[in-house]
Motif scaffolding. Structure first.
Motif, PDB file in Angstrom:
ATOM      1  N   TRP B 422     -79.304  40.131  21.798  1.00 49.29           N
ATOM      2  CA  TRP B 422     -78.944  38.805  22.276  1.00 49.29           C
ATOM      3  C   TRP B 422     -77.715  38.859  23.177  1.00 49.29           C
ATOM      4  O   TRP B 422     -76.847  39.691  23.019  1.00 49.29           O
ATOM      5  CB  TRP B 422     -78.655  37.874  21.102  1.00 49.29           C
ATOM      6  CG  TRP B 422     -79.834  37.617  20.259  1.00 49.29           C
ATOM      7  CD1 TRP B 422     -80.169  38.241  19.086  1.00 49.29           C
ATOM      8  CD2 TRP B 422     -80.875  36.662  20.497  1.00 49.29           C
ATOM      9  NE1 TRP B 422     -81.323  37.721  18.584  1.00 49.29           N
ATOM     10  CE2 TRP B 422     -81.784  36.752  19.425  1.00 49.29           C
ATOM     11  CE3 TRP B 422     -81.111  35.725  21.505  1.00 49.29           C
ATOM     12  CZ2 TRP B 422     -82.911  35.952  19.330  1.00 49.29           C
ATOM     13  CZ3 TRP B 422     -82.241  34.938  21.406  1.00 49.29           C
ATOM     14  CH2 TRP B 422     -83.121  35.050  20.334  1.00 49.29           C
ATOM     15  N   ASP B 423     -77.643  37.911  24.092  1.00 52.36           N
ATOM     16  CA  ASP B 423     -76.555  37.847  25.053  1.00 52.36           C
ATOM     17  C   ASP B 423     -75.349  37.149  24.448  1.00 52.36           C
ATOM     18  O   ASP B 423     -75.473  36.089  23.865  1.00 52.36           O
ATOM     19  CB  ASP B 423     -77.061  37.050  26.271  1.00 52.36           C
ATOM     20  CG  ASP B 423     -76.083  37.039  27.415  1.00 52.36           C
ATOM     21  OD1 ASP B 423     -76.451  36.528  28.479  1.00 52.36           O
ATOM     22  OD2 ASP B 423     -74.960  37.539  27.245  1.00 52.36           O
ATOM     23  N   GLY B 424     -74.159  37.758  24.604  1.00 49.94           N
ATOM     24  CA  GLY B 424     -72.956  37.122  24.091  1.00 49.94           C
ATOM     25  C   GLY B 424     -72.696  35.770  24.725  1.00 49.94           C
ATOM     26  O   GLY B 424     -71.995  34.940  24.173  1.00 49.94           O
ATOM     27  N   GLY B 425     -73.292  35.548  25.901  1.00 52.50           N
ATOM     28  CA  GLY B 425     -73.125  34.262  26.562  1.00 52.50           C
ATOM     29  C   GLY B 425     -73.698  33.107  25.771  1.00 52.50           C
ATOM     30  O   GLY B 425     -73.391  31.951  26.029  1.00 52.50           O
ATOM     31  N   LEU B 426     -74.525  33.408  24.751  1.00 54.42           N
ATOM     32  CA  LEU B 426     -75.104  32.347  23.930  1.00 54.42           C
ATOM     33  C   LEU B 426     -74.043  31.612  23.133  1.00 54.42           C
ATOM     34  O   LEU B 426     -74.317  30.588  22.526  1.00 54.42           O
ATOM     35  CB  LEU B 426     -76.140  32.938  22.956  1.00 54.42           C
ATOM     36  CG  LEU B 426     -77.420  33.400  23.631  1.00 54.42           C
ATOM     37  CD1 LEU B 426     -78.295  34.154  22.657  1.00 54.42           C
ATOM     38  CD2 LEU B 426     -78.180  32.208  24.172  1.00 54.42           C
ATOM     39  N   LYS B 427     -72.814  32.148  23.146  1.00 57.41           N
ATOM     40  CA  LYS B 427     -71.718  31.453  22.476  1.00 57.41           C
ATOM     41  C   LYS B 427     -71.574  30.069  23.087  1.00 57.41           C
ATOM     42  O   LYS B 427     -71.241  29.106  22.413  1.00 57.41           O
ATOM     43  CB  LYS B 427     -70.444  32.266  22.722  1.00 57.41           C
ATOM     44  CG  LYS B 427     -69.246  31.855  21.895  1.00 57.41           C
ATOM     45  CD  LYS B 427     -67.993  32.434  22.513  1.00 57.41           C
ATOM     46  CE  LYS B 427     -67.228  33.277  21.535  1.00 57.41           C
ATOM     47  NZ  LYS B 427     -66.085  33.923  22.159  1.00 57.41           N
TER      48      LYS B 427
END
Lengths: 195, 457
Positions: B422-427
């Motif tokens: 998963w992409d950390g940008g999902l934060k």
């Protein structure tokens, strides 16, 4: 600072939820911690956006239908009781429960209630019938753009034909249960806790 | 009246003067001088061992207290709370259909109403426990470390424990915090001052040598300002000039931790304020790669500047955090492929913090930088381990994304972290629709596939 509010959940509330849903004490506190971590607005209720923030749910083709199952008719917020009540449908059916005195009301995780949960995923307008149109819409959600309208239409027609026994061209809950009477609902619609 | 105050005044001044001098001498001897020369007295490790003993005792007391009152203790589960079977969409739907019908699979219908069970269960499973959202909040601890911010069983504390907690509070805010703030101030001002001074020298070996020494010294002072106890493993794999050093990102402190053991060229956006002042003076002493805000969006420009830097073998290795955001140190999330596309040797580094002494994770959506630094400087200590992994290069037929994933897997394995796609940008952002479309395609194949088989038979 660091409000993991297991202190906000009173013992009496935990007991009530235990009686209503059948979850154990530790499962309830664990799920409460989960509830508060999802509740970004910190107001004790979850909105649809709070659910949609879960990436694994957002990529589920029926994600929106499942989220909808948590919200009673016309409401946009769900509190912890409502949250637990819906999750209780997925509690495994234990063998010893059948031996004890049967409870006054049907438990939330009975076979019939699990099937009702699934039925309501199809029944978009909550009129206790699955019409051809509703079935088509749900099928469309599950397959995306990969199947043509005609093919999907014929799948829907065949399904209704096989299930419909009273000829009203809709599937009622009784007909739904009849079609799925051999499926191992208890296992497939249950989520096992590790502790 | 005046006569009464004067001798007191004098006495007070003398006392203050003496305590200040003592304070500063101690500071100098025990902290700053060792920092300059890179030696250690071992005071911090002793401190760490003592703290651990106290924490264990505190946890036992809480457990005992809870048992006496016959209440349930909130037990944090660092692993999953529900059992998730790793079966695929196809397998599971076939199983559901098989259990529901007497016919054998080949002549099974394309669609069954029971197919929905799979999606329903997966959906509710992810509501109960998912892999992504919990990476963006601080990790839960099993034993209490005398910080209220990490305690959920606060009501079970005895008198002795409360006294200890108050003592801890006093020590942390009254003694440790001012000490650390002084040190941080010293470290940062020395850095700015000395690097500006060195910037006046002509480019050459002397300048590089001095710049290295100054950078290391100031970072070591900053390390002591956080009471960071760092263990470096496999130092023979330390990054060399012309390479790119890649590490998992938990907090801005990662930079200080790595830079106190080796010299790196930093990469980042130029900020305003104090950060900007530091950045501008650092670049006078040795070349770092700072971007203006407008340049950051231009991928080609960024890639070009990085590859130019990397090709010049006299320049220091670049330090990059490919996750792009701070993760809570229980997992490694998707690496952005930009730095893996340049073609330089990659030196992976794994950083794992020990959460018992202080949580280093910066939840940037919840806390600002100043708040975060305050948290850091009033924790007990920052304890972490750094592993230098052997260098990796892109192999034949491997594209940047596969290379990035290979490096990520190596870092996750070494640091004992969970390797996530998963992409950390999902934060902050929503997940892309392409993942949902993949699921829909898989399911459609199940429905349509059987039709094709049918038409064949």
């Amino acid at each position: 600072m660091g409000s993991r509010a297991s202190t906000l959940l009173r013992e009496e509330e935990i007991e009530e939820i235990k009686k209503e849903t059948g979850f154990s004490h530790s499962q309830i506190t664990r799920l409460y911690s989960r509830f508060t971590s999802l509740d970004k607005g910190e107001n004790g209720t979850l909105s649809r956006e709070d659910f949609q923030r879960i990436p694994e749910l957002a990529i589920n083709p029926l994600g929106d239908r499942i989220i909808n199952a948590f919200f009673p008719e016309g409401e946009d917020q769900v509190n912890f009781r409502g949250f637990m009540r819906t999750l209780a449908h997925f509690r495994p059916i234990e063998d010893n429960e059948k031996n004890k005195n049967p409870p006054a009301t049907e438990p939330l995780n009975s076979r019939a209630n699990k099937l009702l949960f699934a039925f309501r995923l199809y029944d978009l307008d909550r009129d206790d019938k699955i019409s051809r149109d509703e079935l088509l819409q749900v099928l469309r959600m599950m397959v995306g753009v990969n199947i043509s309208d005609e093919q999907l239409g014929s799948i829907a027609d065949r399904t209704i034909q096989e299930a419909d026994t009273n000829g009203d061209n809709c599937i009622s809950f009784q007909e739904f249960m009849k079609v799925l009477e051999k499926v191992d609902v208890e296992q497939k619609m249950s989520i096992r806790f590790l502790h | 009246m005046e006569l009464f105050f004067n001798p007191f005044d004098n006495l007070l001044c003398i006392l203050l003067g003496i305590s200040f001098t003592v304070w500063f001498t101690l500071l100098l001897v025990f902290i700053i001088v060792p920092a300059i020369f890179g030696v250690s007295f071992g005071i911090r490790r002793l401190y760490m061992k003592t703290l651990l003993k106290i924490f264990e005792w505190a946890t036992l007391r809480i457990e005992r207290g809870a048992k006496e009152k016959n209440h349930h203790l909130y037990k944090p589960y660092s692993n999953a709370i529900i059992a998730k079977e790793p079966t695929s969409l196809e397998e599971e739907i076939k199983e559901i259909r098989r259990s529901g019908s007497n016919k054998d699979l080949d002549s099974a219908t394309e669609f069954e109403m029971s197919d929905i069970f799979y999606f329903a269960r997966r959906g509710v499973e992810s509501i109960m426990d998912d892999e992504v959202t919990k990476r963006f909040t601080a990790e839960e601890l099993e034993s209490w470390n005398l910080l209220t911010r990490s305690n959920n069983n606060f009501q079970y504390i005895s008198l002795r424990l409360t006294v200890l907690w108050w003592l801890g509070l006093l020590i942390r805010y009254g003694f440790l915090l001012p000490l650390r703030v002084t040190l941080a101030f010293t470290g940062v001002s020395l850095l700015v001052f000395l690097t500006s001074l060195i910037g006046l020298l002509p480019n050459g070996r002397l300048k590089n040598f001095l710049s290295e020494k100054v950078h290391l010294m100031c970072y070591r002072i900053c390390v002591r300002a956080l009471t960071a106890i760092i263990t470096y493993h496999d130092s023979e794999n330390k990054p060399k000039n012309g390479g790119i050093c890649v590490a998992n990102h938990t907090s801005p402190i990662d930079v200080i931790i790595l830079a106190s053991d080796g010299c790196y060229a930093m990469v980042g956006q130029i900020h305003g304020g104090l950060m900007g002042v530091i950045q501008r003076s650092m670049v006078k002493a040795c070349p770092h790669v700072w971007f203006e805000r407008s340049e950051v969006k231009d991928r080609h420009l960024v890639a070009k500047r990085l590859s130019d830097h990397v090709q010049d073998k006299s320049k220091l290795p670049i330090l990059i955090f490919p996750e792009g955001t701070c993760i809570n140190n229980t997992s490694v999330m998707m690496f952005k492929k930009g730095s893996f596309d340049i073609g330089a040797t990659v030196y992976p580094v794994a950083i794992k913090y020990d959460p018992r002494f202080g949580d280093a994770f910066w939840n940037s959506s919840k806390f600002g930088m100043v708040n975060y630094l305050l948290h850091m400087m009033s924790s007990w200590a920052i304890v972490c381990s750094v592993w230098y992994l052997p260098p990796m290069s892109r192999e034949e037929g491997e594209d940047a994304v596969q290379f990035a994933n290979r490096v990520k897997a190596a870092i996750a394995r070494k640091g004992g972290l969970v390797d996530l796609l998963w992409d950390g940008g999902l934060k902050r952002e929503k997940v892309k629709d392409t993942f949902k479309e993949e699921q829909q395609k898989l399911y459609s194949k199940m429905l349509v596939g059987t039709q094709e088989d049918r038409s064949r038979s």
